[in-house]
Write an enzyme that holds these catalytic residues in place. Structure first.
Site, PDB file in Angstrom:
ATOM      1  N   ASP A  67       0.822  -1.218   0.000  1.00 53.54           N
ATOM      2  CA  ASP A  67       0.000   0.000   0.000  1.00 53.54           C
ATOM      3  C   ASP A  67       0.853   1.263   0.000  1.00 53.54           C
ATOM      4  O   ASP A  67       2.075   1.207   0.178  1.00 53.54           O
ATOM      5  CB  ASP A  67      -0.962  -0.015   1.204  1.00 53.54           C
ATOM      6  CG  ASP A  67      -0.271  -0.438   2.508  1.00 53.54           C
ATOM      7  OD1 ASP A  67       0.976  -0.379   2.589  1.00 53.54           O
ATOM      8  OD2 ASP A  67      -0.975  -0.824   3.449  1.00 53.54           O
ATOM      9  N   ASP A 138      -6.749  -1.966  14.261  1.00 56.51           N
ATOM     10  CA  ASP A 138      -8.163  -2.242  13.963  1.00 56.51           C
ATOM     11  C   ASP A 138      -8.336  -3.560  13.200  1.00 56.51           C
ATOM     12  O   ASP A 138      -9.391  -3.822  12.641  1.00 56.51           O
ATOM     13  CB  ASP A 138      -8.807  -1.068  13.200  1.00 56.51           C
ATOM     14  CG  ASP A 138      -8.198  -0.864  11.813  1.00 56.51           C
ATOM     15  OD1 ASP A 138      -7.262  -1.614  11.436  1.00 56.51           O
ATOM     16  OD2 ASP A 138      -8.657   0.050  11.097  1.00 56.51           O
ATOM     17  N   HIS A 140      -6.632  -4.571  10.542  1.00 60.73           N
ATOM     18  CA  HIS A 140      -6.434  -4.557   9.080  1.00 60.73           C
ATOM     19  C   HIS A 140      -5.166  -5.301   8.657  1.00 60.73           C
ATOM     20  O   HIS A 140      -4.204  -5.391   9.408  1.00 60.73           O
ATOM     21  CB  HIS A 140      -6.462  -3.128   8.522  1.00 60.73           C
ATOM     22  CG  HIS A 140      -5.310  -2.252   8.911  1.00 60.73           C
ATOM     23  ND1 HIS A 140      -5.440  -0.883   9.039  1.00 60.73           N
ATOM     24  CD2 HIS A 140      -3.998  -2.518   9.184  1.00 60.73           C
ATOM     25  CE1 HIS A 140      -4.264  -0.371   9.358  1.00 60.73           C
ATOM     26  NE2 HIS A 140      -3.374  -1.334   9.453  1.00 60.73           N
ATOM     27  N   GLU A 145      -9.442  -1.834   5.783  1.00 58.89           N
ATOM     28  CA  GLU A 145     -10.053  -1.460   7.054  1.00 58.89           C
ATOM     29  C   GLU A 145     -11.300  -2.310   7.300  1.00 58.89           C
ATOM     30  O   GLU A 145     -11.809  -2.958   6.373  1.00 58.89           O
ATOM     31  CB  GLU A 145     -10.421   0.029   7.007  1.00 58.89           C
ATOM     32  CG  GLU A 145      -9.223   0.959   6.746  1.00 58.89           C
ATOM     33  CD  GLU A 145      -8.245   1.056   7.917  1.00 58.89           C
ATOM     34  OE1 GLU A 145      -7.978   0.038   8.588  1.00 58.89           O
ATOM     35  OE2 GLU A 145      -7.734   2.172   8.159  1.00 58.89           O
TER      36      GLU A 145
HETATM   37  P1  PGA Z   1       2.616  -1.353  12.759  1.00 60.23           P
HETATM   38  O1  PGA Z   1       1.412  -1.326  11.734  1.00 60.23           O
HETATM   39  O2  PGA Z   1       3.561  -2.392  12.242  1.00 60.23           O
HETATM   40  O3  PGA Z   1       3.221   0.023  12.696  1.00 60.23           O
HETATM   41  O4  PGA Z   1       2.053  -1.707  14.089  1.00 60.23           O
HETATM   42  C1  PGA Z   1       0.838  -2.516  11.343  1.00 60.23           C
HETATM   43  C2  PGA Z   1      -0.205  -2.242  10.278  1.00 60.23           C
HETATM   44  O5  PGA Z   1      -0.866  -1.193  10.333  1.00 60.23           O
HETATM   45  O6  PGA Z   1      -0.375  -3.085   9.395  1.00 60.23           O
END
Ligand code: PGA
Length: 264
Positions: A67, A138, A140, A145
């Site tokens: 992404d 959350d 994802h 999302e």
């Molecule tokens: P993080 O993010 O590794 O910074 O905890 C994980 C994500 O949002 O996929």
């Protein structure tokens, strides 16, 4: 699903690097699916170290990132292209032209076409051999999302309040966090030949338990990994602290070591 529980973040990162390095050594022309965020930073550090000190060779490797924030230029220090260049690509011998990150500056009218072409490029490269994934607060994977279709493809998505808050630690304030992103879909991710899911720390424990042991639901898109036949989850003790089957996962991991086969 293989669930490997490590003592700490360092060990998680090294075990993940073992999985990636084994693939790169066995299949120099492999296609890696890569993720950004704090979770895989240790994995990338370890891959850079193995390239420098052990000659791990990425000269024929291709990568696709999950992404990119919509609206951020490649030179923006919080863009995911910038993250990948500084955390991995500049430290290894990969050809930059073989590294793909969605372009956050595609004009709105060209987004659909861009996303279709991104998917076509993945197919043309032969598909993703292993996809690295973190899990968001959350639930994802990539920026899928809650509510994202479990068959979704690469597209423009809106970010949840929680993601904006979680990611604001990298920006001067919440207000500067982009509201949209280009993201591979859950369907795109599930087409990878293998998934490598990482998580660290107690903060992720609840969402990890939901993803691995809860029902498959678009409310926690990481739960879609349960539908994939070849998943390795590597998490540290903090992130594993809410799993109800931890004793069994440890037993299976010991059994693997004894028989020398991966027990998916
Ligand atoms: P993080 O993010 O590794 O910074 O905890 C994980 C994500 O949002 O996929």
């Amino acid at each position: 699903m293989r669930v490997l529980i490590t003592k700490n973040y360092e060990e998680m990162s090294k075990k993940a690097a073992d999985v990636v390095a084994e693939l790169v050594n066995r299949m120099p022309k492999c296609v890696l699916g890569l993720a950004t965020g704090s979770t895989p930073e240790g994995l990338y550090r370890e891959l850079v170290r193995r390239h420098r000190e052990e000659g791990l060779d990425f000269s024929m490797t291709t990568t696709f990132n999950l992404d990119e924030y919509y609206g951020l230029d490649v030179n923006h220090p919080q863009s995911y292209r910038y993250f990948m260049d500084t955390n991995l690509f500049n430290g290894i011998n990969i050809e930059k032209k073989n590294t793909f990150v969605p372009d956050g500056k595609v004009p709105v009218k060209d987004i659909d076409m861009f996303c279709k072409e991104y998917e076509q490029k993945i197919k043309k490269a032969g598909g993703i051999d292993i996809q690295v994934l973190g899990i968001g607060g959350d639930g994802h994977i990539a920026f899928n999302e809650p509510g994202s279709s479990l068959t979704s493809r690469t597209r423009l998505v809106a970010l949840t309040e929680q993601t904006i808050k979680d990611n604001s630690r990298f920006f001067k304030s919440d207000k500067e966090v982009p509201r949209y992103a280009l993201s591979m879909g859950v369907g795109t991710i599930l087409e990878a030949k293998e998934l490598l899911v990482l998580a660290t720390g107690e903060k992720k424990a609840e969402v990890v338990a939901k993803a691995i042991e809860g029902p498959i639901t678009s409310s926690i898109t990481a739960s879609a990994i349960q539908m994939h036949p070849k998943v390795t989850v590597i998490i540290d003790e903090g992130a594993a602290s809410r799993l109800s089957m931890a004793v069994f996962y440890r037993f299976a991991a010991e059994a693997e070591a004894k028989i020398g086969l991966k027990l998916f």
